[in-house]
Design a protein around this motif. Structure first.
Motif, PDB file in Angstrom:
ATOM      1  N   ASP A  45      40.515  29.369   5.314  1.00  0.00           N
ATOM      2  CA  ASP A  45      40.919  30.739   4.633  1.00  0.00           C
ATOM      3  C   ASP A  45      40.676  30.985   3.213  1.00  0.00           C
ATOM      4  N   CYS A 249      43.755  37.793   9.496  1.00  0.00           N
ATOM      5  CA  CYS A 249      42.422  37.893   9.995  1.00  0.00           C
ATOM      6  C   CYS A 249      42.251  39.066  11.183  1.00  0.00           C
ATOM      7  N   CYS A 269      42.550  30.232  10.022  1.00  0.00           N
ATOM      8  CA  CYS A 269      43.259  29.168   9.887  1.00  0.00           C
ATOM      9  C   CYS A 269      43.528  28.500  11.058  1.00  0.00           C
TER      10      CYS A 269
HETATM   11 FE1  SF4 Z   1      44.086  33.525   5.816  1.00  0.00          FE
HETATM   12 FE2  SF4 Z   1      45.095  32.529   8.118  1.00  0.00          FE
HETATM   13 FE3  SF4 Z   1      45.913  34.785   6.976  1.00  0.00          FE
HETATM   14 FE4  SF4 Z   1      43.544  34.550   8.178  1.00  0.00          FE
HETATM   15  S1  SF4 Z   1      45.671  34.304   9.151  1.00  0.00           S
HETATM   16  S2  SF4 Z   1      44.124  35.665   6.408  1.00  0.00           S
HETATM   17  S3  SF4 Z   1      42.933  32.553   7.954  1.00  0.00           S
HETATM   18  S4  SF4 Z   1      46.169  32.675   6.171  1.00  0.00           S
END
Ligand code: SF4
Ligand code: SF4
Ligand code: F3S
Length: 429
Positions: A45, A249, A269
């Motif tokens: 991330d 994401c 992540c």
């Molecule tokens: Fe970050 Fe996971 Fe959120 Fe994507 S889903 S922005 S990798 S914490």
């Protein structure tokens, strides 16, 4: 203030906005029992979204060690204490109420962050963490404690023996000293505290997938979202003077990553998870605003049918869409305060899994594409034993996972294949 229905509480509750639901909802299940705290998710991330000036302290994904750890430090103890100051002794679940489909954990009779906020003239009760509290993301990593320390009230987290709701029923004396890892991202809540709090209406929940975003152009840096998200997932950036948070994401969810040819793809992540503890999907929301019945959806099956995965701090009232398979070795009282009264059932289901659950659990991290449906092809019985006095039979079934278009993207057997190194390749001779 309008009333909205929160299925995790089994009742209606106050919320500053009328009930409105997306078509699909981003949701995930983290299996705490499998996490090794390698922090690969945190780094995936960080290296994707959080490498710029002003973002140094930001970890949209973090993995903290309970009971001491927390990012920001003690956020959960502080929120719990703030609510209890407004509602002393009243934070109880009524589990005698039948566990109907829409109230699977019983009915929460205490106050949510919104109820408590209304008492003090805020959308939700909260606080702004100090710089010091944000500073050490992995403080107390791998620090174990014992129930005795907690019960005797000498615990540094502030949990006290005077709050029986939070500490009752602790068991597993053979595991007195314990810790576990808690993986955390934004829960893309159904009733987000951050969204309720923002005076600029800069936060919105996307109708197509329930992802909660901060409009970077509307935000003026008022930080009410930082104050009133109980999970402390919006973070203020001093260099731009606006706040930022996990964006789930969304380009990957939209299928914009060339790797999947237009199919929804799991977040960074999730996809990076070495311990295979993470599974993410989108669940369909029905006309009534609740999860539409979807028996062959892996998350629906785990969360609604087997109830092996539970929301984090459901009593706070945001209806988080992140769920956890609770750690089987944690004192039960501690786990109940964190995941609600469904803990005993969830651990029992995990310890002695049904044939189908055992198969479905193989899908965790089986594909980078989001799995929307599964199927199981029966295989032969390969093992049987007794666990906690219950008969357990293991079948070498094959589980299939299908993407949004119905294409098979995963095929895994329950029994992991064993590869024996040929004699000429043995290295220890
Ligand atoms: Fe970050 Fe996971 Fe959120 Fe994507 S889903 S922005 S990798 S914490
Ligand atoms: Fe908002 Fe916090 Fe819920 Fe995320 S976890 S949607 S930041 S209230
Ligand atoms: Fe609103 Fe938070 Fe920005 S409260 S104005 S989104 S800092």
């Amino acid at each position: 203030m309008p009333e909205v229905y929160n299925w995790q509480l089994g009742r209606k509750m106050l919320y500053p906005y009328e009930e409105r639901h997306p078509k699909w909802q981003f949701a995930f299940v983290f299996n705490i029992n499998r996490c090794l705290a390698c922090q690969t998710c945190s780094m995936a991330d960080k290296s994707t979204w959080l490498f710029s000036k002003g973002q140094e302290y930001m970890w949209w994904n973090n993995v903290e060690t309970k009971p001491y750890g927390g990012y920001p430090q003690f956020y959960d103890v502080k929120i719990t204490q703030l609510i209890e100051q407004v509602n002393p002794g009243g934070q109880v679940w009524n589990v005698r109420v039948g566990r109907k489909h829409h109230a699977p954990y019983g009915v929460f009779e205490g106050m949510t962050i919104f109820d408590a906020g209304a008492k003090v003239g805020q959308a939700a009760i909260g606080y702004i963490p100090t710089d010091q509290e944000w500073r050490f993301v992995n403080i107390y990593e791998d620090t174990a404690t014992s129930m005795r320390a907690l019960v005797e009230g000498i615990d540094k987290t502030g949990f006290s023996r005077d709050e029986p709701w939070r500490m009752t029923g602790s068991s597993l004396p053979e595991h007195e000293t314990f810790f576990f890892y808690l993986q955390r991202i934004c829960n893309h809540c159904t009733y987000p505290g951050c969204l309720a709090a923002c005076p600029r209406k800069a936060i919105y929940k996307r109708p197509e997938d329930g992802i909660v975003l901060i409009d970077q152009n509307r935000c003026r840096g008022y930080k009410k979202c930082v104050e009133q998200c109980p999970f402390k997932k919006p973070m203020y950036r001093g260099t731009t003077r606006v706040s930022e948070k996990c964006i789930a994401c969304y380009p990957r969810i939209e299928g914009k990553d060339p790797l999947t040819g237009g199919e929804p793809m799991e977040t960074r992540c999730m996809a990076a998870c070495v311990g295979k503890i993470r599974m993410q999907s989108l669940v369909r929301i029905g006309e009534d605003g609740l999860w539409a019945e979807d028996r062959w959806h892996p998350l629906y099956f785990a969360i609604r049918v087997e109830q092996v995965a539970l929301p984090l701090y459901p009593q706070w009232g945001t209806e988080p869409n992140g769920f956890y398979i609770p750690p089987r070795w944690s004192p039960r009282g501690y786990a109940r305060q964190m995941f609600g009264p469904g803990v005993d059932n969830a651990i029992e289901k995990y310890l002695v899994p049904s044939r189908e659950l055992l198969a479905v659990l193989q899908l965790w991290r089986a594909s980078q594409q989001i799995i929307f449906r599964y199927d199981v092809i029966p295989g032969p019985k390969v093992f049987e034993t007794q666990i906690h006095g219950k008969r357990f039979e293991m079948y070498n079934d094959t589980v299939l996972g299908f993407n949004k278009s119905g294409k098979e993207v995963a095929r895994i057997q329950v029994e992991e294949p064993i590869y024996v190194r040929p004699a000429e390749r043995v290295t220890w001779l």
